[in-house]
Design an enzyme around this catalytic site. Structure first.
Site, PDB file in Angstrom:
ATOM      1  CG  HIS A  15     -29.206   6.471 -35.816  1.00 19.55           C
ATOM      2  ND1 HIS A  15     -28.204   5.916 -35.583  1.00 19.55           N
ATOM      3  CD2 HIS A  15     -29.606   7.018 -34.787  1.00 19.55           C
ATOM      4  CE1 HIS A  15     -28.000   5.818 -34.212  1.00 19.55           C
ATOM      5  NE2 HIS A  15     -28.870   6.690 -33.685  1.00 19.55           N
ATOM      6  CG  HIS A  51     -55.217 -31.073 -11.773  1.00 23.11           C
ATOM      7  ND1 HIS A  51     -55.271 -32.108 -13.008  1.00 23.11           N
ATOM      8  CD2 HIS A  51     -54.387 -30.057 -12.120  1.00 23.11           C
ATOM      9  CE1 HIS A  51     -54.119 -31.565 -13.881  1.00 23.11           C
ATOM     10  NE2 HIS A  51     -53.687 -30.085 -13.284  1.00 23.11           N
ATOM     11  CG  ASP A  99     -28.555   7.652 -28.655  1.00 21.61           C
ATOM     12  OD1 ASP A  99     -29.404   6.825 -28.554  1.00 21.61           O
ATOM     13  OD2 ASP A  99     -28.676   8.399 -29.685  1.00 21.61           O
ATOM     14  CD  GLU A 153     -35.282   3.606 -31.455  1.00 21.88           C
ATOM     15  OE1 GLU A 153     -35.447   4.023 -32.332  1.00 21.88           O
ATOM     16  OE2 GLU A 153     -34.373   2.805 -30.882  1.00 21.88           O
ATOM     17  CG  HIS A 154     -35.050   7.488 -29.001  1.00 21.06           C
ATOM     18  ND1 HIS A 154     -34.798   6.958 -30.440  1.00 21.06           N
ATOM     19  CD2 HIS A 154     -34.006   6.982 -28.184  1.00 21.06           C
ATOM     20  CE1 HIS A 154     -33.722   5.960 -30.134  1.00 21.06           C
ATOM     21  NE2 HIS A 154     -33.128   6.080 -29.007  1.00 21.06           N
ATOM     22  CD  GLN A 158     -33.494   8.728 -34.378  1.00 22.77           C
ATOM     23  OE1 GLN A 158     -33.283   8.884 -33.100  1.00 22.77           O
ATOM     24  NE2 GLN A 158     -33.007   7.465 -34.985  1.00 22.77           N
TER      25      GLN A 158
END
Lengths: 430, 430
Positions: free
Chosen positions: A258, A415, A356, A322-323, A255
């Protein structure tokens, strides 16, 4: 890494926070790029690409000759890997198709949902030193399974005006043919408003730098759909004493490489694991080619020692990673308690990099706590659900009075009347 | 109504357009309301409510005593109708639950999606002359079926500081207990940022005036999820010679009474129907209590005469109507060609008001052409999909080399390493 043993409530709520430092000129810079491309179309797009990416670029359109040439430049071993990943991603995303399931809510009143492809979508693939061909798969495959009629792909060219052959190979394998050499806010503008070359799309997908992200948020104010808001990537590992410090260190570092703003967090109940992982991270870091980036983000990452797995779960749900990697003996039981996460990796043999690239799940996931309200990209990100209702004479006869009563009380007389004229007609017909 | 016979391409593309006149001061007005509530919380909220809605309001919280008193004030006939609608809406939205469907993409690699409720949601119910209790059902029912832990409802009070009893009855029937007397941009601000009284939510749903809509768009820039962007309500009727001019006129008028900016369009292949519907609209209009509103929007609405149903379908897909009524002999066949619409009503006995109230489908739908990329509110609007992957030793053994090859080519060496350390370990273990 920062080690926090038995954090207090205050420390935990600090750890949950994401940094959101935004360049104060970002919004106005992006606004002017959007306006310029909206007004001048291809001319502005080419000029901006020459300015920011490729000084000698003469055309933003990727030709079929370029597409064909690309395939020859990709190694067979990489081609084979991409094909394997494609097969798995296809299998999983195909399984997400909605089965039409009509429900007769009242005799004569049948309702159902139908999934229909968004007709025109735009995919953004970031540039940079390495070609992110995996994102081409992650966005292109569900788009084609959904049946999107028009799939547009924008990616910034290299300095020499070319696109990395692996990007073009992956796009061609997936079946994407409309590819443009355009990046940044100008690419988002082109897909949002359309130019002579770039078709206007209905929804835009894909990661990108702060300009791309800001542009996506700004065009969403014009009603253009986007996949999700985004921030820096992140991983959270929950582990107990059964976990491997070597594996966890590798996961945290994958991670961390990145970008400098990536976040990697370990939450564990094992004091021994805290020490071992911290040491192992240093050791593995020393052997990484992208050391300086990983070093920076690892320095800002944390190891949390907690008393129980319940505390770990509470932190996960407050953080909404996220993960999420669950490396505990009873990971399935822990998983049932997770309510906020993008993608969950179960067991010590499930590294984030599996998702990934090739397990089959999508890697376009909600960061920055957005998993509290957003899903990652799925097949349905490329489709809409249209609802249908079919009503027979019996149906309107039995449901009609309910509708009339409600409409009357909302003071929507027309209506009510739309039902009354039908009931009157059926009454007379008898 | 404007009658357009056999429109040219240019006329058609004009007809597809929606007006989007926006008050130029709207954005800044809303921005300052959001900032004020964000900073001052309840104090600002109460002050703004006193200013805009109820001068003598002393507390924004709806008490349980108010909730209990409300039920006694609602007629039994209305209660029964609301209960019937609730039952149908429940039946249809319950049927939308995702069935977990694990896929083994590679031996030892199993992927699945799981639907989890968004933990905290905010529902906005507009004020006005009539109580929109139907919207309480349409938002509250899927929220409770989804299992949202916290459901907050904001609705502006009447001038005397009360909420219409039918709103409170419907909320209580659905199981909503956190209700606040707050409207406009200040209500959206309160739910987005939280105040001492109003909990901060993760996603905001519901219709509203231009201030509410603008506020929703602005908070979405802060990453708060919203149901969808919105514009004025609209209906499009496709009819052939088999259709009833009386029914169609009633359907067009039931849209027209919503507001002066409502759009009602009939597209037909029958010249006779054009004349008959135009005449019937005038006649029914004369008998409506809300005449002045309907008259205004009907004057801006159109009847299109086209040669074929294929042309009608092409117009539908270009226009992407919120409500689509198919009143043709072969409506099922026509339905298969629709790719852009919010909710579709099949057959001459399916008026829009059925879906507005009680058929079971949701009435919170994409307007303004947004149906090209957005679904209406469904059960999944209140849920997220988390993906899972479980990987065994066999799984990582067979998928590992693919991941390594891809990671290496994206120059993400730590990603590769997270697999390599596992494969090495398994190799040694043998």
């Amino acid at each position: 890494m920062k080690i926090v043993s038995y954090p207090t409530k205050e420390e935990l709520s600090e750890l949950v926070k994401r940094s959101s430092v935004k360049d104060p000129t970002l919004a106005s810079t992006v606004r002017s790029v959007l306006a310029r491309v909206r007004q001048e179309g291809d001319k502005a797009l080419l000029a901006l690409e020459q300015q920011f990416d490729a000084p000698l670029l003469t055309d933003i359109v990727v030709t079929s000759a370029e597409m064909e040439a690309a395939s020859a430049k990709v190694d067979d071993s990489l081609k084979k890997a991409i094909q394997t990943a494609k097969r798995n991603i296809e299998l999983f995303h195909r399984s997400q198709k909605l089965v039409v399931n009509p429900v007769e809510t009242t005799p004569g009143v049948v309702c159902w949902q139908q999934q229909v492809a968004i007709q025109s979508v735009g995919l953004y693939i970031p540039g940079g030193t390495a070609p992110l061909f995996s994102t081409v798969l992650m966005l292109g495959i569900p788009a084609t399974i959904a049946g999107c009629k028009e799939i547009v792909l924008c990616t910034p060219p290299n300095k020499d005006g070319s696109i990395h052959p692996t990007i073009l190979y992956a796009a061609s394998l997936v079946g994407i043919t409309k590819i443009f050499k355009a990046g940044g806010a100008q690419a988002i503008a082109a897909m949002s408003y359309g130019t002579a070359s770039v078709p206007k799309v209905h929804k835009i997908f894909g990661p990108g730098n702060q300009y791309v992200m800001e542009a996506k948020m700004q065009v969403s104010l014009d009603g253009l759909a986007i996949d999700m808001p985004a921030g820096p990537s992140e991983v959270l590992v929950v582990a107990d004493e059964s976990a491997s410090p070597i594996f966890i260190a590798a996961d945290l570092l994958s991670q961390a490489e990145h970008g400098k703003d990536s976040q990697a967090i370990l939450v564990t109940t094992s004091p021994q694991l805290v020490e071992e992982v911290a040491a192992e991270v240093e050791q593995q870091l020393a052997q990484l080619p992208r050391q300086e980036i990983a070093q920076f983000s690892i320095a800002n990452s944390s190891i949390l020692l907690v008393h129980t797995l319940d505390e770990a779960v509470a932190f996960v749900n407050a953080y909404a990673p996220e993960h999420l990697l669950l490396q505990t003996k009873n990971y399935r039981e822990v998983a049932t308690q997770i309510v906020n996460a993008g993608s969950v990796f179960l067991g010590m043999y499930a590294p984030e990099s599996a998702g990934d690239y090739a397990s089959g799940t999508n890697h376009t996931l909600p960061t920055h706590g957005y998993a509290k309200a957003y899903s990652g990209v799925n097949l349905d990100s490329f489709m809409k659900k249209i609802t249908y209702q079919e009503i027979t004479t019996d149906g309107i006869r039995s449901l009609g009075p309910t509708i009339e009563e409600m409409a009357l009380n909302e003071e929507l007389y027309a209506h009510k009347n739309a039902v009354t004229v039908r009931l009157d007609y059926l009454q007379k017909k008898k």
